[in-house]
Design an enzyme around this catalytic site. Sequence first.
Site, short mmCIF file in Angstrom:
data_model
loop_
_atom_site.label_atom_id
_atom_site.label_comp_id
_atom_site.label_asym_id
_atom_site.label_seq_id
_atom_site.Cartn_x
_atom_site.Cartn_y
_atom_site.Cartn_z
N LYS A 29 6.68 -14.15 9.64
CA LYS A 29 7.09 -15.83 9.96
C LYS A 29 6.61 -16.86 9.66
CE LYS A 29 9.85 -13.53 13.57
NZ LYS A 29 10.29 -12.81 14.73
N ARG A 86 7.66 -5.28 14.51
CA ARG A 86 8.35 -5.16 13.96
C ARG A 86 8.40 -5.30 13.02
NH1 ARG A 86 12.78 -9.17 12.52
NH2 ARG A 86 14.74 -8.37 12.60
N1 PMM Z 1 13.30 -11.31 14.82
C1 PMM Z 1 13.95 -11.83 14.11
C2 PMM Z 1 14.86 -10.79 14.35
N2 PMM Z 1 15.25 -10.01 14.83
N3 PMM Z 1 14.26 -9.31 16.64
C3 PMM Z 1 13.32 -9.16 17.41
N4 PMM Z 1 13.16 -8.14 18.79
N5 PMM Z 1 11.82 -9.65 17.37
C4 PMM Z 1 11.70 -10.54 16.78
O1 PMM Z 1 10.98 -11.12 16.84
C5 PMM Z 1 12.97 -10.60 15.67
C6 PMM Z 1 14.25 -10.03 16.01
C7 PMM Z 1 14.15 -12.35 12.59
O2 PMM Z 1 14.59 -12.24 11.48
P1 PMM Z 1 14.08 -10.69 10.54
O3 PMM Z 1 15.37 -9.85 10.72
O4 PMM Z 1 14.73 -11.51 9.16
O5 PMM Z 1 12.91 -10.54 10.71
#
Ligand code: PMM
Length: 283
Positions: free
Chosen positions: A211, A247
């Site tokens: 991020k 994640r």
């Molecule tokens: N960040 C992204 C997408 N989905 N889901 C959760 N639960 N938490 C997150 O911080 C989150 C998410 C940002 O996009 P990416 O799929 O490229 O990481």
Amino acid sequence: MPEIPLIMGVLNVTPDSFSDGGDFARTESAVAHAARMVAEGADIIDVGGETTKPGAGRVPVEEEQRRIMPVIRELVGRGIRVSVDTMNASTAAAAAELGIEIVNDVSGGQADPLMARTVADLDVDFVAMHWRGPSSGMDGQARYDDVVGEVRGELTQRLAELIVTGIAPERIIVDPGLGFAKRAEHTWDVLVHLRELAPLGSRLLVGTSRKRFLSPLLEEGAGPKQRDRATAVTSALAAEAGAWAVRVHDVTSTRVMLDAWASSGDDRAPLPHRARSSYREPR
Ligand code: PMM
């Protein structure tokens, strides 16, 4: 003492995600990448078909499902634990039919009024992330007097609403939504005060991976894929705060970091050398 968090490997089946858009847009490349992440030590694969990067518009639900359903079918068929990253109730239901275990909704059920009711009737866990509105305008929502208190308060309210709708409390996993409607200083503040989310009583999922708030740590011009080591360190901070799962895009760096973190506390079980640490030195 906290246990080693699970690793949720990110699988973006999209042409336009901020850090890996287009890399895994085809079913075969997506499945191969998921299998690689499992081999590297991912416990869950989070499959998404719609980018949520700042400023992004919505993807039609039919297109989202066209992207992800073949991938989910294949991964579940291989016995891989899958979560679906979606804001659409119909996608959650269709993915549950295929055997996914977790619905990961970055809007915590706010984007689709049918989501909470739908999930309440499914045999799945639900990730409720802190969210203040669609990605197209979320940077404008990054206004806080006390970011930690406000995130905790808004998540508390969301939890209560989800429970009233019928989702069992033990099914709900909360996520502070790092980078969502948060400037870098807000994200750091939440990250270092993650323990203050413990009174919510739910499992905690934390996503720092690649991020923007990490970019000042790197040299100018470094791209999102160069943020993986910083991601591993911030994932260890999440582990120290008791996160249930982290994640991440790059599983290997976080696996090594979490195993090292686990080795630093005798009573964190299981210790990596006895457990299924899957890191292998390259030959
Ligand atoms: N960040 C992204 C997408 N989905 N889901 C959760 N639960 N938490 C997150 O911080 C989150 C998410 C940002 O996009 P990416 O799929 O490229 O990481």
